[in-house]
Design an enzyme around this catalytic site. Structure first.
Site, PDB file in Angstrom:
ATOM      1  N   ASP A  97       0.841  -1.194   0.000  1.00 41.31           N
ATOM      2  CA  ASP A  97       0.000   0.000   0.000  1.00 41.31           C
ATOM      3  C   ASP A  97       0.876   1.244   0.000  1.00 41.31           C
ATOM      4  O   ASP A  97       2.079   1.173   0.279  1.00 41.31           O
ATOM      5  CB  ASP A  97      -0.947   0.013   1.201  1.00 41.31           C
ATOM      6  N   GLU A 163       0.177  -1.065   5.798  1.00 37.80           N
ATOM      7  CA  GLU A 163       1.279  -0.497   6.575  1.00 37.80           C
ATOM      8  C   GLU A 163       1.127   1.003   6.759  1.00 37.80           C
ATOM      9  O   GLU A 163       1.425   1.546   7.832  1.00 37.80           O
ATOM     10  CB  GLU A 163       2.607  -0.809   5.883  1.00 37.80           C
TER      11      GLU A 163
END
Length: 472
Positions: A97, A163
Protein backbone atom coordinates in the site's frame (compact mmCIF):
# COMPACT_ATOMS: atom_id res chain seq x y z
CA UNK A 1 26.38 -14.97 -7.47
CA UNK A 2 28.27 -13.51 -10.44
CA UNK A 3 25.74 -14.88 -12.93
CA UNK A 4 22.93 -13.42 -10.86
CA UNK A 5 24.54 -9.98 -10.64
CA UNK A 6 25.13 -9.94 -14.38
CA UNK A 7 21.55 -10.97 -15.13
CA UNK A 8 20.12 -8.13 -13.04
CA UNK A 9 22.30 -5.59 -14.83
CA UNK A 10 21.27 -6.85 -18.27
CA UNK A 11 17.55 -7.09 -17.49
CA UNK A 12 17.11 -3.86 -15.57
CA UNK A 13 14.68 -2.45 -18.13
CA UNK A 14 12.38 -5.42 -17.56
CA UNK A 15 12.50 -4.76 -13.83
CA UNK A 16 11.68 -1.09 -14.37
CA UNK A 17 8.63 -2.14 -16.40
CA UNK A 18 7.52 -4.34 -13.50
CA UNK A 19 7.79 -1.34 -11.20
CA UNK A 20 5.89 0.77 -13.74
CA UNK A 21 2.95 -1.66 -13.61
CA UNK A 22 2.97 -1.63 -9.81
CA UNK A 23 3.10 2.17 -9.47
CA UNK A 24 0.14 2.43 -11.88
CA UNK A 25 -2.05 0.75 -9.26
CA UNK A 26 -3.10 3.49 -6.77
CA UNK A 27 -3.10 1.24 -3.71
CA UNK A 28 -3.83 3.97 -1.15
CA UNK A 29 -4.87 2.18 2.04
CA UNK A 30 -5.92 5.32 3.91
CA UNK A 31 -8.72 6.31 1.50
CA UNK A 32 -11.79 4.02 1.27
CA UNK A 33 -12.36 5.01 -2.35
CA UNK A 34 -9.05 3.35 -3.26
CA UNK A 35 -9.61 0.15 -1.29
CA UNK A 36 -10.42 -1.88 -4.45
CA UNK A 37 -7.05 -0.81 -5.85
CA UNK A 38 -5.27 -2.10 -2.75
CA UNK A 39 -6.88 -5.49 -3.42
CA UNK A 40 -5.85 -5.16 -7.07
CA UNK A 41 -2.25 -4.61 -5.98
CA UNK A 42 -2.41 -7.76 -3.86
CA UNK A 43 -3.66 -9.70 -6.89
CA UNK A 44 -0.78 -8.27 -8.96
CA UNK A 45 1.77 -9.59 -6.47
CA UNK A 46 0.06 -12.96 -6.22
CA UNK A 47 0.17 -13.32 -10.01
CA UNK A 48 3.84 -12.27 -10.18
CA UNK A 49 4.86 -14.72 -7.48
CA UNK A 50 2.82 -17.63 -8.85
CA UNK A 51 4.34 -17.06 -12.31
CA UNK A 52 7.74 -17.65 -10.73
CA UNK A 53 6.66 -20.91 -9.12
CA UNK A 54 6.14 -19.64 -5.59
CA UNK A 55 3.67 -21.36 -3.29
CA UNK A 56 1.30 -18.46 -2.60
CA UNK A 57 -1.52 -18.07 -0.12
CA UNK A 58 -3.45 -15.06 1.11
CA UNK A 59 -4.84 -14.48 4.57
CA UNK A 60 -8.09 -12.62 5.11
CA UNK A 61 -7.80 -10.16 8.00
CA UNK A 62 -11.53 -9.43 8.24
CA UNK A 63 -13.12 -6.02 8.47
CA UNK A 64 -11.99 -2.53 9.39
CA UNK A 65 -14.19 0.03 11.14
CA UNK A 66 -13.60 3.22 9.15
CA UNK A 67 -15.38 5.96 11.09
CA UNK A 68 -18.56 3.91 11.29
CA UNK A 69 -18.18 2.26 7.88
CA UNK A 70 -17.13 -1.37 7.61
CA UNK A 71 -14.38 -1.99 5.06
CA UNK A 72 -12.71 -5.22 3.99
CA UNK A 73 -9.06 -5.32 5.03
CA UNK A 74 -6.64 -6.16 2.21
CA UNK A 75 -5.07 -9.59 2.52
CA UNK A 76 -1.66 -10.59 3.76
CA UNK A 77 0.22 -12.23 0.89
CA UNK A 78 2.31 -15.16 2.10
CA UNK A 79 4.57 -16.85 -0.43
CA UNK A 80 7.25 -19.52 -0.14
CA UNK A 81 10.08 -20.09 -2.60
CA UNK A 82 12.00 -23.26 -1.79
CA UNK A 83 11.54 -25.74 1.04
CA UNK A 84 14.94 -27.42 1.30
CA UNK A 85 15.44 -28.35 4.97
CA UNK A 86 19.21 -28.19 4.43
CA UNK A 87 19.01 -24.48 3.62
CA UNK A 88 18.34 -21.48 5.82
CA UNK A 89 14.95 -19.81 5.52
CA UNK A 90 14.87 -16.02 5.31
CA UNK A 91 11.65 -14.12 5.90
CA UNK A 92 11.29 -10.95 3.83
CA UNK A 93 8.65 -8.38 4.74
CA UNK A 94 7.29 -5.52 2.69
CA UNK A 95 4.08 -3.62 2.07
CA UNK A 96 2.15 -2.94 -1.11
CA UNK A 97 0.00 0.00 0.00
CA UNK A 98 1.02 3.63 -0.45
CA UNK A 99 0.36 7.11 0.86
CA UNK A 100 -2.23 9.36 -0.86
CA UNK A 101 -0.98 11.42 -3.80
CA UNK A 102 -2.63 14.03 -6.03
CA UNK A 103 -1.14 16.16 -8.79
CA UNK A 104 -2.53 19.24 -7.07
CA UNK A 105 -0.42 18.43 -4.00
CA UNK A 106 2.55 19.72 -5.99
CA UNK A 107 3.64 16.71 -8.04
CA UNK A 108 5.42 17.53 -11.30
CA UNK A 109 3.96 14.40 -12.91
CA UNK A 110 1.03 12.02 -12.47
CA UNK A 111 1.95 10.29 -9.17
CA UNK A 112 0.56 6.96 -10.40
CA UNK A 113 2.52 6.92 -13.64
CA UNK A 114 6.18 5.97 -13.31
CA UNK A 115 8.31 8.60 -15.03
CA UNK A 116 12.08 8.42 -15.51
CA UNK A 117 13.67 11.85 -15.67
CA UNK A 118 16.96 13.03 -17.13
CA UNK A 119 18.76 12.10 -13.90
CA UNK A 120 17.52 8.50 -14.16
CA UNK A 121 15.19 8.93 -11.22
CA UNK A 122 12.09 6.72 -11.25
CA UNK A 123 9.36 9.05 -10.03
CA UNK A 124 6.00 7.81 -8.77
CA UNK A 125 4.08 7.11 -5.60
CA UNK A 126 5.36 3.93 -3.99
CA UNK A 127 8.52 3.75 -6.10
CA UNK A 128 10.71 3.70 -3.00
CA UNK A 129 8.07 3.12 -0.30
CA UNK A 130 7.73 0.19 -0.65
CA UNK A 131 6.95 -1.19 -4.11
CA UNK A 132 10.50 -0.89 -5.44
CA UNK A 133 12.02 -2.92 -2.59
CA UNK A 134 9.19 -5.50 -2.67
CA UNK A 135 9.69 -6.00 -6.40
CA UNK A 136 13.43 -6.16 -5.80
CA UNK A 137 12.89 -9.45 -3.98
CA UNK A 138 10.66 -10.71 -6.80
CA UNK A 139 13.35 -9.69 -9.29
CA UNK A 140 15.83 -11.82 -7.33
CA UNK A 141 13.56 -14.86 -7.65
CA UNK A 142 13.00 -14.23 -11.37
CA UNK A 143 16.72 -13.94 -12.07
CA UNK A 144 17.46 -17.29 -10.49
CA UNK A 145 14.57 -19.00 -12.24
CA UNK A 146 15.64 -17.60 -15.62
CA UNK A 147 19.23 -18.73 -15.04
CA UNK A 148 18.15 -22.19 -13.89
CA UNK A 149 19.83 -21.59 -10.53
CA UNK A 150 18.56 -22.59 -7.13
CA UNK A 151 18.29 -19.83 -4.57
CA UNK A 152 20.95 -20.18 -1.87
CA UNK A 153 18.22 -20.05 0.81
CA UNK A 154 14.50 -20.64 1.13
CA UNK A 155 12.48 -17.42 1.07
CA UNK A 156 9.22 -16.71 2.83
CA UNK A 157 7.36 -13.54 1.86
CA UNK A 158 5.05 -11.60 4.15
CA UNK A 159 3.50 -8.69 2.25
CA UNK A 160 0.80 -6.48 3.74
CA UNK A 161 -1.55 -3.83 2.38
CA UNK A 162 -2.16 -1.65 5.46
CA UNK A 163 1.28 -0.50 6.57
CA UNK A 164 0.52 3.14 5.80
CA UNK A 165 -2.66 2.87 7.86
CA UNK A 166 -1.50 1.19 11.05
CA UNK A 167 -0.92 -2.42 9.86
CA UNK A 168 -4.31 -3.39 11.21
CA UNK A 169 -4.48 -7.14 11.84
CA UNK A 170 -0.82 -7.86 11.07
CA UNK A 171 0.46 -8.25 14.63
CA UNK A 172 -2.14 -10.88 15.46
CA UNK A 173 -1.27 -12.84 12.33
CA UNK A 174 2.46 -12.74 13.12
CA UNK A 175 1.99 -14.09 16.63
CA UNK A 176 -0.66 -16.62 15.54
CA UNK A 177 1.61 -17.94 12.78
CA UNK A 178 4.87 -17.87 14.76
CA UNK A 179 4.81 -21.64 15.20
CA UNK A 180 3.09 -22.33 11.88
CA UNK A 181 3.93 -20.44 8.69
CA UNK A 182 6.93 -18.69 10.27
CA UNK A 183 8.20 -21.64 12.32
CA UNK A 184 11.22 -22.46 10.12
CA UNK A 185 12.43 -18.88 9.73
CA UNK A 186 16.12 -18.36 10.60
CA UNK A 187 16.31 -14.59 10.15
CA UNK A 188 14.22 -11.65 8.96
CA UNK A 189 15.10 -8.98 6.40
CA UNK A 190 13.08 -5.81 5.85
CA UNK A 191 13.75 -3.27 3.11
CA UNK A 192 11.43 -0.41 4.03
CA UNK A 193 13.80 2.35 5.01
CA UNK A 194 16.51 4.47 3.41
CA UNK A 195 20.18 5.33 3.33
CA UNK A 196 21.31 7.98 5.76
CA UNK A 197 22.34 10.25 2.89
CA UNK A 198 22.61 9.98 -0.88
CA UNK A 199 26.02 8.45 -1.55
CA UNK A 200 26.60 5.45 0.70
CA UNK A 201 24.57 2.33 1.59
CA UNK A 202 23.81 1.57 5.21
CA UNK A 203 22.52 -1.11 7.55
CA UNK A 204 19.99 0.03 10.11
CA UNK A 205 19.99 -1.54 13.57
CA UNK A 206 17.72 0.73 15.62
CA UNK A 207 14.43 2.61 15.47
CA UNK A 208 12.71 4.97 17.86
CA UNK A 209 9.30 4.10 19.26
CA UNK A 210 6.36 6.48 19.20
CA UNK A 211 3.71 7.39 21.77
CA UNK A 212 0.84 9.47 20.36
CA UNK A 213 -1.40 11.65 22.53
CA UNK A 214 -4.76 13.38 22.19
CA UNK A 215 -5.27 16.35 24.51
CA UNK A 216 -8.93 17.38 24.47
CA UNK A 217 -10.39 20.49 26.10
CA UNK A 218 -14.15 20.93 26.13
CA UNK A 219 -16.04 24.03 27.21
CA UNK A 220 -19.36 25.39 25.92
CA UNK A 221 -22.03 23.11 24.52
CA UNK A 222 -21.56 24.54 21.01
CA UNK A 223 -19.30 26.92 19.10
CA UNK A 224 -19.79 30.53 20.17
CA UNK A 225 -19.69 33.97 18.52
CA UNK A 226 -16.54 35.73 19.69
CA UNK A 227 -18.24 39.13 19.55
CA UNK A 228 -20.95 38.04 21.97
CA UNK A 229 -19.00 35.70 24.24
CA UNK A 230 -15.35 36.69 23.82
CA UNK A 231 -13.87 37.69 27.18
CA UNK A 232 -16.77 36.15 29.13
CA UNK A 233 -15.92 32.43 29.03
CA UNK A 234 -12.86 30.24 29.36
CA UNK A 235 -11.99 29.47 25.74
CA UNK A 236 -10.86 25.88 25.05
CA UNK A 237 -8.40 26.98 22.37
CA UNK A 238 -6.67 29.39 24.75
CA UNK A 239 -6.32 26.65 27.35
CA UNK A 240 -5.03 24.22 24.74
CA UNK A 241 -2.35 26.56 23.44
CA UNK A 242 -1.26 27.39 26.98
CA UNK A 243 -0.65 23.74 27.75
CA UNK A 244 0.88 22.74 24.41
CA UNK A 245 3.36 25.59 24.71
CA UNK A 246 4.69 23.94 27.86
CA UNK A 247 5.41 20.54 26.31
CA UNK A 248 8.56 21.36 24.33
CA UNK A 249 10.76 24.42 23.86
CA UNK A 250 12.03 25.97 20.62
CA UNK A 251 15.31 24.07 20.92
CA UNK A 252 13.53 20.72 20.97
CA UNK A 253 13.94 20.07 24.69
CA UNK A 254 11.01 18.17 26.18
CA UNK A 255 9.73 20.07 29.24
CA UNK A 256 7.90 17.19 30.92
CA UNK A 257 9.74 16.30 34.16
CA UNK A 258 11.24 12.81 34.27
CA UNK A 259 11.15 12.17 30.51
CA UNK A 260 14.93 11.97 30.17
CA UNK A 261 15.48 9.88 33.30
CA UNK A 262 15.04 6.56 31.44
CA UNK A 263 17.20 7.39 28.41
CA UNK A 264 20.15 5.01 28.04
CA UNK A 265 23.54 6.62 28.59
CA UNK A 266 25.76 7.19 25.55
CA UNK A 267 28.67 4.73 25.68
CA UNK A 268 32.14 5.18 24.20
CA UNK A 269 31.53 2.40 21.67
CA UNK A 270 28.28 3.99 20.53
CA UNK A 271 29.98 7.37 20.33
CA UNK A 272 32.53 5.96 17.86
CA UNK A 273 29.77 5.02 15.40
CA UNK A 274 29.28 8.71 14.69
CA UNK A 275 32.94 9.30 13.83
CA UNK A 276 32.85 8.44 10.12
CA UNK A 277 29.29 8.49 8.83
CA UNK A 278 28.66 9.57 5.25
CA UNK A 279 26.39 12.52 5.99
CA UNK A 280 26.75 16.28 5.63
CA UNK A 281 24.58 19.03 7.09
CA UNK A 282 23.85 20.13 3.54
CA UNK A 283 21.92 16.87 3.05
CA UNK A 284 19.69 17.83 5.98
CA UNK A 285 19.18 21.28 4.49
CA UNK A 286 18.25 19.72 1.15
CA UNK A 287 15.79 17.28 2.71
CA UNK A 288 14.13 20.00 4.80
CA UNK A 289 14.25 22.62 2.06
CA UNK A 290 15.69 25.20 4.43
CA UNK A 291 18.44 25.83 6.96
CA UNK A 292 16.27 25.54 10.05
CA UNK A 293 18.47 23.02 11.86
CA UNK A 294 18.71 23.34 15.64
CA UNK A 295 22.16 21.78 15.94
CA UNK A 296 25.26 22.78 14.00
CA UNK A 297 27.12 19.46 13.82
CA UNK A 298 26.35 16.12 12.20
CA UNK A 299 27.03 14.30 15.48
CA UNK A 300 24.54 16.37 17.49
CA UNK A 301 21.94 16.23 14.74
CA UNK A 302 22.08 12.46 14.28
CA UNK A 303 22.14 11.75 18.01
CA UNK A 304 19.00 13.86 18.41
CA UNK A 305 17.40 11.95 15.53
CA UNK A 306 18.45 8.44 16.52
CA UNK A 307 19.12 8.05 20.23
CA UNK A 308 17.41 10.96 21.98
CA UNK A 309 13.66 11.35 22.51
CA UNK A 310 11.75 14.15 20.79
CA UNK A 311 8.31 15.69 21.13
CA UNK A 312 6.45 17.09 18.10
CA UNK A 313 3.18 19.02 17.93
CA UNK A 314 1.05 17.74 15.05
CA UNK A 315 -2.24 19.58 14.90
CA UNK A 316 -5.51 20.75 16.39
CA UNK A 317 -8.81 19.05 15.69
CA UNK A 318 -12.03 21.02 16.05
CA UNK A 319 -10.56 24.44 15.24
CA UNK A 320 -11.37 26.59 12.21
CA UNK A 321 -8.74 26.08 9.51
CA UNK A 322 -10.37 26.92 6.16
CA UNK A 323 -9.39 29.98 4.07
CA UNK A 324 -10.99 33.26 5.08
CA UNK A 325 -12.09 34.65 8.43
CA UNK A 326 -14.47 33.11 10.91
CA UNK A 327 -14.99 34.68 14.32
CA UNK A 328 -15.86 31.53 16.19
CA UNK A 329 -14.88 30.23 19.61
CA UNK A 330 -14.54 26.44 19.22
CA UNK A 331 -16.51 24.52 21.83
CA UNK A 332 -14.11 21.58 21.88
CA UNK A 333 -10.56 21.25 20.56
CA UNK A 334 -8.11 18.38 20.56
CA UNK A 335 -4.38 18.94 20.35
CA UNK A 336 -2.31 16.09 18.95
CA UNK A 337 1.33 15.43 19.74
CA UNK A 338 3.76 12.55 19.91
CA UNK A 339 6.94 11.54 21.66
CA UNK A 340 9.56 9.48 19.88
CA UNK A 341 10.98 7.11 22.48
CA UNK A 342 14.41 5.49 22.74
CA UNK A 343 16.19 2.84 24.84
CA UNK A 344 15.38 2.39 27.76
CA UNK A 345 12.13 4.38 27.89
CA UNK A 346 9.03 2.40 28.86
CA UNK A 347 5.88 3.51 27.00
CA UNK A 348 3.50 3.01 29.92
CA UNK A 349 5.67 5.07 32.27
CA UNK A 350 6.04 7.79 29.65
CA UNK A 351 2.26 7.98 29.28
CA UNK A 352 1.88 8.33 33.03
CA UNK A 353 4.42 11.16 33.15
CA UNK A 354 2.75 12.99 30.27
CA UNK A 355 -0.78 12.68 31.62
CA UNK A 356 0.24 13.73 35.14
CA UNK A 357 2.16 16.77 33.87
CA UNK A 358 -0.63 17.93 31.53
CA UNK A 359 -3.23 17.65 34.30
CA UNK A 360 -1.02 19.61 36.68
CA UNK A 361 -0.45 22.37 34.12
CA UNK A 362 -4.15 22.54 33.32
CA UNK A 363 -4.98 22.88 37.01
CA UNK A 364 -2.67 25.91 37.21
CA UNK A 365 -4.81 27.70 34.60
CA UNK A 366 -7.83 27.81 36.91
CA UNK A 367 -10.05 27.05 33.92
CA UNK A 368 -13.61 25.76 34.25
CA UNK A 369 -13.31 23.77 31.04
CA UNK A 370 -12.97 19.97 31.05
CA UNK A 371 -9.72 18.21 30.17
CA UNK A 372 -9.08 14.75 28.78
CA UNK A 373 -5.59 13.49 27.95
CA UNK A 374 -4.84 9.97 26.79
CA UNK A 375 -2.35 7.99 24.74
CA UNK A 376 -3.82 6.57 21.54
CA UNK A 377 -0.79 4.51 20.50
CA UNK A 378 2.47 3.52 22.19
CA UNK A 379 4.86 1.59 19.98
CA UNK A 380 8.14 0.64 21.61
CA UNK A 381 11.66 1.30 20.36
CA UNK A 382 13.66 -1.40 18.55
CA UNK A 383 17.37 -2.04 18.83
CA UNK A 384 19.51 -4.80 17.35
CA UNK A 385 23.28 -5.27 17.07
CA UNK A 386 25.35 -4.58 13.95
CA UNK A 387 27.70 -7.33 15.16
CA UNK A 388 25.07 -10.05 14.71
CA UNK A 389 25.95 -12.57 11.94
CA UNK A 390 22.86 -11.50 9.98
CA UNK A 391 24.29 -7.97 9.81
CA UNK A 392 27.79 -9.22 9.07
CA UNK A 393 26.38 -11.10 6.05
CA UNK A 394 24.57 -7.99 4.87
CA UNK A 395 27.72 -5.89 5.26
CA UNK A 396 29.63 -8.34 3.05
CA UNK A 397 26.87 -8.11 0.47
CA UNK A 398 27.15 -4.31 0.46
CA UNK A 399 30.89 -4.58 -0.14
CA UNK A 400 30.29 -7.03 -3.01
CA UNK A 401 27.79 -4.80 -4.80
CA UNK A 402 28.97 -1.29 -3.86
CA UNK A 403 32.68 -1.87 -3.05
CA UNK A 404 32.33 0.04 0.21
CA UNK A 405 31.65 -0.80 3.84
CA UNK A 406 28.13 0.29 4.85
CA UNK A 407 27.34 2.97 7.38
CA UNK A 408 25.77 1.57 10.56
CA UNK A 409 22.74 3.67 11.35
CA UNK A 410 19.70 4.03 13.50
CA UNK A 411 16.59 5.93 12.44
CA UNK A 412 14.29 8.39 14.10
CA UNK A 413 11.12 6.86 12.73
CA UNK A 414 9.25 3.72 13.69
CA UNK A 415 8.56 0.44 11.86
CA UNK A 416 6.45 -1.44 14.42
CA UNK A 417 6.50 -4.75 12.52
CA UNK A 418 10.25 -4.95 13.17
CA UNK A 419 9.67 -5.38 16.88
CA UNK A 420 6.70 -7.70 16.27
CA UNK A 421 8.80 -10.12 14.23
CA UNK A 422 11.63 -10.00 16.77
CA UNK A 423 9.32 -10.65 19.72
CA UNK A 424 7.16 -13.30 18.04
CA UNK A 425 9.82 -15.28 16.19
CA UNK A 426 12.79 -14.70 18.52
CA UNK A 427 14.98 -14.19 15.45
CA UNK A 428 17.28 -11.40 14.34
CA UNK A 429 15.73 -8.69 12.20
CA UNK A 430 17.83 -6.79 9.66
CA UNK A 431 16.87 -3.49 8.02
CA UNK A 432 18.52 -3.43 4.58
CA UNK A 433 17.48 -0.28 2.70
CA UNK A 434 17.34 0.12 -1.06
CA UNK A 435 16.56 3.82 -1.51
CA UNK A 436 18.40 7.03 -0.73
CA UNK A 437 17.80 9.56 2.00
CA UNK A 438 16.38 12.06 -0.50
CA UNK A 439 13.77 9.76 -2.07
CA UNK A 440 10.88 11.76 -0.61
CA UNK A 441 8.77 8.90 0.68
CA UNK A 442 5.34 10.21 1.77
CA UNK A 443 6.13 13.49 -0.01
CA UNK A 444 5.54 14.91 -3.47
CA UNK A 445 7.65 13.60 -6.37
CA UNK A 446 8.63 10.43 -4.52
CA UNK A 447 11.40 8.71 -6.45
CA UNK A 448 13.79 5.78 -6.55
CA UNK A 449 17.00 6.22 -8.52
CA UNK A 450 17.37 3.59 -11.25
CA UNK A 451 20.84 2.75 -9.94
CA UNK A 452 19.41 2.13 -6.46
CA UNK A 453 16.69 -0.11 -7.88
CA UNK A 454 19.17 -2.15 -9.93
CA UNK A 455 21.97 -2.33 -7.40
CA UNK A 456 19.40 -2.71 -4.63
CA UNK A 457 18.07 -5.83 -6.36
CA UNK A 458 21.64 -7.10 -6.64
CA UNK A 459 22.20 -6.31 -2.96
CA UNK A 460 19.15 -8.29 -1.83
CA UNK A 461 20.34 -11.31 -3.80
CA UNK A 462 23.94 -10.96 -2.65
CA UNK A 463 22.71 -10.84 0.94
CA UNK A 464 20.96 -14.19 0.45
CA UNK A 465 24.24 -15.71 -0.77
CA UNK A 466 26.20 -14.32 2.16
CA UNK A 467 23.66 -15.26 4.84
CA UNK A 468 23.53 -18.82 3.44
CA UNK A 469 27.20 -19.28 4.40
CA UNK A 470 27.09 -18.29 8.07
CA UNK A 471 25.89 -19.69 11.36
CA UNK A 472 22.93 -17.68 12.65
Amino acid sequence: MDKFLEYVEKHQNDFVERLRKAVAIPSVSGDPSYRPDVFRMADFLVDELKALGANVETRDLGKQDWHGTSLDLPPIVLATVGNDPQKKTILVYGHYDVQPALVEDGWNTNPFELVEDEKNRLIGRGATDDKGPVLGWINVVEAHKALGLELPVNIKFCLEGMEESGSEGLDKLIFDEADKYFKDVDAVCISDNYWLGTTKPCLTYGLRGVSYFHLKIKGPAADLHSGVFGGTVHEPMTDLFAIMSKLVDVKGKILIPGIYDQVRELTDSEQKIYDDLSFQMEELHSAVGNKTNIHETVRETLQCRWRNPSLSLHGVEGAFYNPGDKTVIPACVTGKFSIRTVPDMKPQEISELVCQYVKEEFAKLGSKNALDIHCTHDGNYWLSSPDHPNYVAAAKAVETVYNVKPDLTREGGSIPVTLSFQDALKKNVLLLPMGRGDDGAHSINEKLDRSNYVKGTQLLGAYLYEVSKIQL
